[in-house]
Write a protein that holds these residues in place. Sequence first.
Motif, PDB file in Angstrom:
ATOM      1  N   PRO A 268      43.937  26.855 -57.835  1.00  0.00           N
ATOM      2  CA  PRO A 268      44.998  26.351 -58.830  1.00  0.00           C
ATOM      3  C   PRO A 268      44.368  25.281 -59.661  1.00  0.00           C
ATOM      4  O   PRO A 268      45.151  25.330 -60.495  1.00  0.00           O
ATOM      5  CB  PRO A 268      45.708  25.614 -57.278  1.00  0.00           C
ATOM      6  CG  PRO A 268      45.018  25.744 -56.154  1.00  0.00           C
ATOM      7  CD  PRO A 268      43.441  27.135 -55.865  1.00  0.00           C
ATOM      8  N   ALA A 269      43.482  24.801 -59.965  1.00  0.00           N
ATOM      9  CA  ALA A 269      42.813  24.249 -60.680  1.00  0.00           C
ATOM     10  C   ALA A 269      42.652  24.984 -61.855  1.00  0.00           C
ATOM     11  O   ALA A 269      42.918  24.228 -63.524  1.00  0.00           O
ATOM     12  CB  ALA A 269      41.253  23.738 -60.584  1.00  0.00           C
ATOM     13  N   ILE A 270      41.990  26.367 -62.204  1.00  0.00           N
ATOM     14  CA  ILE A 270      42.340  27.250 -62.946  1.00  0.00           C
ATOM     15  C   ILE A 270      43.853  27.616 -63.441  1.00  0.00           C
ATOM     16  O   ILE A 270      44.079  27.482 -64.507  1.00  0.00           O
ATOM     17  CB  ILE A 270      41.159  28.515 -62.503  1.00  0.00           C
ATOM     18  CG1 ILE A 270      40.357  27.801 -62.797  1.00  0.00           C
ATOM     19  CG2 ILE A 270      41.881  29.561 -63.789  1.00  0.00           C
ATOM     20  CD1 ILE A 270      39.088  29.551 -61.906  1.00  0.00           C
ATOM     21  N   LEU A 271      44.540  27.440 -62.826  1.00  0.00           N
ATOM     22  CA  LEU A 271      45.682  28.232 -63.270  1.00  0.00           C
ATOM     23  C   LEU A 271      46.752  26.508 -63.427  1.00  0.00           C
ATOM     24  O   LEU A 271      47.450  26.745 -64.771  1.00  0.00           O
ATOM     25  CB  LEU A 271      46.678  28.175 -61.721  1.00  0.00           C
ATOM     26  CG  LEU A 271      46.747  29.111 -61.074  1.00  0.00           C
ATOM     27  CD1 LEU A 271      47.181  30.046 -59.791  1.00  0.00           C
ATOM     28  CD2 LEU A 271      46.684  31.353 -62.233  1.00  0.00           C
ATOM     29  N   GLU A 272      45.721  25.502 -63.866  1.00  0.00           N
ATOM     30  CA  GLU A 272      46.751  24.241 -64.072  1.00  0.00           C
ATOM     31  C   GLU A 272      46.144  24.388 -65.309  1.00  0.00           C
ATOM     32  O   GLU A 272      46.984  24.000 -66.160  1.00  0.00           O
ATOM     33  CB  GLU A 272      46.155  23.223 -62.901  1.00  0.00           C
ATOM     34  CG  GLU A 272      47.210  21.947 -62.813  1.00  0.00           C
ATOM     35  CD  GLU A 272      47.123  20.476 -62.968  1.00  0.00           C
ATOM     36  OE1 GLU A 272      47.032  19.721 -63.051  1.00  0.00           O
ATOM     37  OE2 GLU A 272      46.098  20.776 -62.093  1.00  0.00           O
ATOM     38  N   LYS A 273      45.259  24.548 -65.478  1.00  0.00           N
ATOM     39  CA  LYS A 273      44.539  24.977 -66.811  1.00  0.00           C
ATOM     40  C   LYS A 273      44.991  25.822 -67.538  1.00  0.00           C
ATOM     41  O   LYS A 273      45.390  25.414 -68.927  1.00  0.00           O
ATOM     42  CB  LYS A 273      42.652  24.539 -66.829  1.00  0.00           C
ATOM     43  CG  LYS A 273      41.597  23.393 -65.850  1.00  0.00           C
ATOM     44  CD  LYS A 273      42.954  22.299 -66.752  1.00  0.00           C
ATOM     45  CE  LYS A 273      41.757  20.922 -65.936  1.00  0.00           C
ATOM     46  NZ  LYS A 273      42.124  19.364 -66.695  1.00  0.00           N
ATOM     47  N   GLU A 274      45.435  26.569 -67.157  1.00  0.00           N
ATOM     48  CA  GLU A 274      45.722  27.825 -68.177  1.00  0.00           C
ATOM     49  C   GLU A 274      47.177  27.524 -68.951  1.00  0.00           C
ATOM     50  O   GLU A 274      48.325  27.946 -69.625  1.00  0.00           O
ATOM     51  CB  GLU A 274      45.526  29.025 -67.285  1.00  0.00           C
ATOM     52  CG  GLU A 274      44.762  29.582 -66.485  1.00  0.00           C
ATOM     53  CD  GLU A 274      44.647  31.041 -66.531  1.00  0.00           C
ATOM     54  OE1 GLU A 274      45.508  31.814 -65.630  1.00  0.00           O
ATOM     55  OE2 GLU A 274      43.582  31.260 -66.768  1.00  0.00           O
ATOM     56  N   ALA A 275      48.344  26.839 -67.327  1.00  0.00           N
ATOM     57  CA  ALA A 275      49.122  26.593 -67.785  1.00  0.00           C
ATOM     58  C   ALA A 275      49.377  25.549 -68.753  1.00  0.00           C
ATOM     59  O   ALA A 275      50.118  25.318 -69.718  1.00  0.00           O
ATOM     60  CB  ALA A 275      50.211  26.068 -66.914  1.00  0.00           C
ATOM     61  N   LEU A 276      48.368  24.368 -68.806  1.00  0.00           N
ATOM     62  CA  LEU A 276      48.025  23.293 -70.179  1.00  0.00           C
ATOM     63  C   LEU A 276      47.437  23.708 -71.002  1.00  0.00           C
ATOM     64  O   LEU A 276      48.114  23.910 -71.918  1.00  0.00           O
ATOM     65  CB  LEU A 276      46.929  22.383 -68.876  1.00  0.00           C
ATOM     66  CG  LEU A 276      46.835  20.771 -70.168  1.00  0.00           C
ATOM     67  CD1 LEU A 276      48.230  20.138 -70.576  1.00  0.00           C
ATOM     68  CD2 LEU A 276      46.258  19.919 -69.201  1.00  0.00           C
ATOM     69  N   LEU A 277      47.035  24.753 -71.077  1.00  0.00           N
ATOM     70  CA  LEU A 277      46.628  25.228 -72.126  1.00  0.00           C
ATOM     71  C   LEU A 277      47.247  26.332 -72.873  1.00  0.00           C
ATOM     72  O   LEU A 277      48.038  26.107 -74.007  1.00  0.00           O
ATOM     73  CB  LEU A 277      45.842  26.267 -71.734  1.00  0.00           C
ATOM     74  CG  LEU A 277      44.559  26.984 -73.286  1.00  0.00           C
ATOM     75  CD1 LEU A 277      44.186  25.768 -73.646  1.00  0.00           C
ATOM     76  CD2 LEU A 277      43.910  28.385 -72.932  1.00  0.00           C
ATOM     77  N   ALA A 278      48.644  26.584 -72.030  1.00  0.00           N
ATOM     78  CA  ALA A 278      49.586  27.601 -72.387  1.00  0.00           C
ATOM     79  C   ALA A 278      50.393  26.533 -73.152  1.00  0.00           C
ATOM     80  O   ALA A 278      50.779  27.068 -74.449  1.00  0.00           O
ATOM     81  CB  ALA A 278      50.560  28.501 -71.752  1.00  0.00           C
ATOM     82  N   ALA A 279      51.099  25.031 -72.187  1.00  0.00           N
ATOM     83  CA  ALA A 279      51.626  24.690 -73.377  1.00  0.00           C
ATOM     84  C   ALA A 279      51.315  24.012 -74.600  1.00  0.00           C
ATOM     85  O   ALA A 279      52.242  23.697 -75.675  1.00  0.00           O
ATOM     86  CB  ALA A 279      52.032  23.419 -71.900  1.00  0.00           C
ATOM     87  N   LYS A 280      50.033  23.545 -73.916  1.00  0.00           N
ATOM     88  CA  LYS A 280      49.007  23.207 -75.567  1.00  0.00           C
ATOM     89  C   LYS A 280      49.311  24.018 -77.006  1.00  0.00           C
ATOM     90  O   LYS A 280      49.848  23.792 -77.904  1.00  0.00           O
ATOM     91  CB  LYS A 280      47.897  22.922 -75.638  1.00  0.00           C
ATOM     92  CG  LYS A 280      47.647  21.568 -74.609  1.00  0.00           C
ATOM     93  CD  LYS A 280      48.094  20.290 -75.399  1.00  0.00           C
ATOM     94  CE  LYS A 280      48.156  18.594 -73.986  1.00  0.00           C
ATOM     95  NZ  LYS A 280      48.619  17.669 -74.941  1.00  0.00           N
ATOM     96  N   ALA A 281      49.384  25.835 -76.692  1.00  0.00           N
ATOM     97  CA  ALA A 281      48.584  25.934 -77.416  1.00  0.00           C
ATOM     98  C   ALA A 281      50.273  26.215 -78.518  1.00  0.00           C
ATOM     99  O   ALA A 281      51.109  26.547 -79.425  1.00  0.00           O
ATOM    100  CB  ALA A 281      48.950  27.541 -76.988  1.00  0.00           C
ATOM    101  N   SER A 282      51.465  26.640 -77.156  1.00  0.00           N
ATOM    102  CA  SER A 282      53.125  26.396 -77.618  1.00  0.00           C
ATOM    103  C   SER A 282      53.281  25.352 -78.575  1.00  0.00           C
ATOM    104  O   SER A 282      53.991  24.986 -79.789  1.00  0.00           O
ATOM    105  CB  SER A 282      53.975  26.426 -76.222  1.00  0.00           C
ATOM    106  OG  SER A 282      55.044  25.945 -76.769  1.00  0.00           O
ATOM    107  N   GLN A 283      52.835  23.935 -77.981  1.00  0.00           N
ATOM    108  CA  GLN A 283      52.687  22.505 -78.987  1.00  0.00           C
ATOM    109  C   GLN A 283      52.468  22.925 -80.658  1.00  0.00           C
ATOM    110  O   GLN A 283      52.910  22.706 -81.482  1.00  0.00           O
ATOM    111  CB  GLN A 283      52.529  21.774 -78.256  1.00  0.00           C
ATOM    112  CG  GLN A 283      53.433  21.496 -77.667  1.00  0.00           C
ATOM    113  CD  GLN A 283      53.251  19.588 -76.619  1.00  0.00           C
ATOM    114  OE1 GLN A 283      51.718  19.069 -77.218  1.00  0.00           O
ATOM    115  NE2 GLN A 283      53.827  19.428 -75.165  1.00  0.00           N
ATOM    116  N   LEU A 284      51.610  23.565 -80.270  1.00  0.00           N
ATOM    117  CA  LEU A 284      50.855  23.906 -81.600  1.00  0.00           C
ATOM    118  C   LEU A 284      51.404  24.546 -82.068  1.00  0.00           C
ATOM    119  O   LEU A 284      51.546  24.733 -83.873  1.00  0.00           O
ATOM    120  CB  LEU A 284      49.029  24.591 -80.882  1.00  0.00           C
ATOM    121  CG  LEU A 284      48.726  24.349 -82.685  1.00  0.00           C
ATOM    122  CD1 LEU A 284      47.443  22.820 -83.373  1.00  0.00           C
ATOM    123  CD2 LEU A 284      47.156  25.389 -82.222  1.00  0.00           C
ATOM    124  N   SER A 285      51.910  25.408 -81.639  1.00  0.00           N
ATOM    125  CA  SER A 285      53.115  26.933 -83.188  1.00  0.00           C
ATOM    126  C   SER A 285      54.095  25.987 -83.060  1.00  0.00           C
ATOM    127  O   SER A 285      55.053  26.261 -84.019  1.00  0.00           O
ATOM    128  CB  SER A 285      53.300  27.836 -82.093  1.00  0.00           C
ATOM    129  OG  SER A 285      53.919  27.626 -80.453  1.00  0.00           O
TER     130      SER A 285
END
Length: 434
Positions: A268-285
């Motif tokens: 779960p910790a890895i999944l959470e970080k991946e979701a957070l990373l995806a959200a940041k990447a989406s914001q960056l785009s």
Amino acid sequence: MLVYERLYVVILIVAASVASAWLISESMTPVYRAQARFFLPTVNESFSLTREQSNLPNNIKFPNNNPLVQDSMVGILKTSEIRARVSANVPERDSAYLEKNTDIDTDKFGFTVVTTWDQDPRLAELVANEYVVQLQRHFEQSSRASEAKMRAVLQRAVDTAKEEITQLTTERLGLMSANDSVDFGSEFSALSSQIQGLRNKIAELDVSLSTITDRRSTIVLLRDARPEFVESSHSEVANPRLSQLKGDIGTIESELKTLALRFKPSHPAILEKEALLAAKASQLSLEAERVEGSRNYTPDAMRLDFDKQLAGLDIQQAALGKERGVRIALLDEALAEWRTMPAFKARLDELAQKISKKMGYLANTRSREMEFELYETVNPNFVEVTESAVAGATPHLPNIPVNLAVAAFFGLVLGIGMAVLLTRMRNYWEEAPW
């Protein structure tokens, strides 16, 4: 035969009668007769200052054959007053003598005849003519008395008319003064022009106000269509959010690598970080590399111009509205004065009509008064004298030819009677028994 036998007697008696008549006539004081004839005309003399028809002769003067009028004129001449007046002007003869020796009658032609007998032919003439003069004066005095009364009435009427005209004129001037009026006609025309001018001006102001209202509505629509402020300048800078997101993504990736070393990919910790990373990447785009740094705005020039125009229109509308209010107040005042004009005009016309009628009445009365003055200067002939008395050249009495003829006639009758009587007496004596 009886007359022829005693013809000398007849001749003697006739001769004696004629001689006696002649001697008696010669011894009598001669009496002279004077006659004056006149008549009362059916047409009276008249003169008018106003009607020329009255001054033109329209009929012939004929005697008035009315018996009542003729008898009345004879009665007037036989009055003691007329005799007294005649005797006053003929002091040689008193009233009693005139009554006895004057005869007044009407002949078959309608003439009044005054006959006077007197021993002095001059006095007979004076008396007969004086009767006519006194009758004329009697009529004149009666006429003058009536004329004086009527003229006094006319004079009072003239004075009354003058007072009424003065009173009406004063009342009219007072009415005009109370209404501050000098000439109603010009003032009425001026007031009419003023009212019409005010109405035209108010109509013009209404058109101007309506035009301003329409123009203002148009300018308001144009103004509202313009923005209140317009951009005058702006600048761009690097997006600080982009750098922050990149730093956050690098940190999340580092943490995700560290967690991948410790846990499984499904942790779960890895999944959470991946979701957070995806959200940041989406914001960056979604973030742009450069963003707006600063922007300056200034008021819209056209909107400001529209506001200035609206302010000018508001000022103009207020001025026109104020002027319209003043014009309406003046119009109301003029209309109020206009409403009083009919009553004022009616009263002025009434007074003017009364003054005109009184002036006409005064002019007519003055004309009649002038006719009375003219009548006083003219001596009208109330009676027309057809024959003035003249002193007789021969005495009227005794009339010797008539007296001798009458004496001869009676002498002849007496002589015949005497001749017959003497013959009868002689026959009687011859037949007497003794």
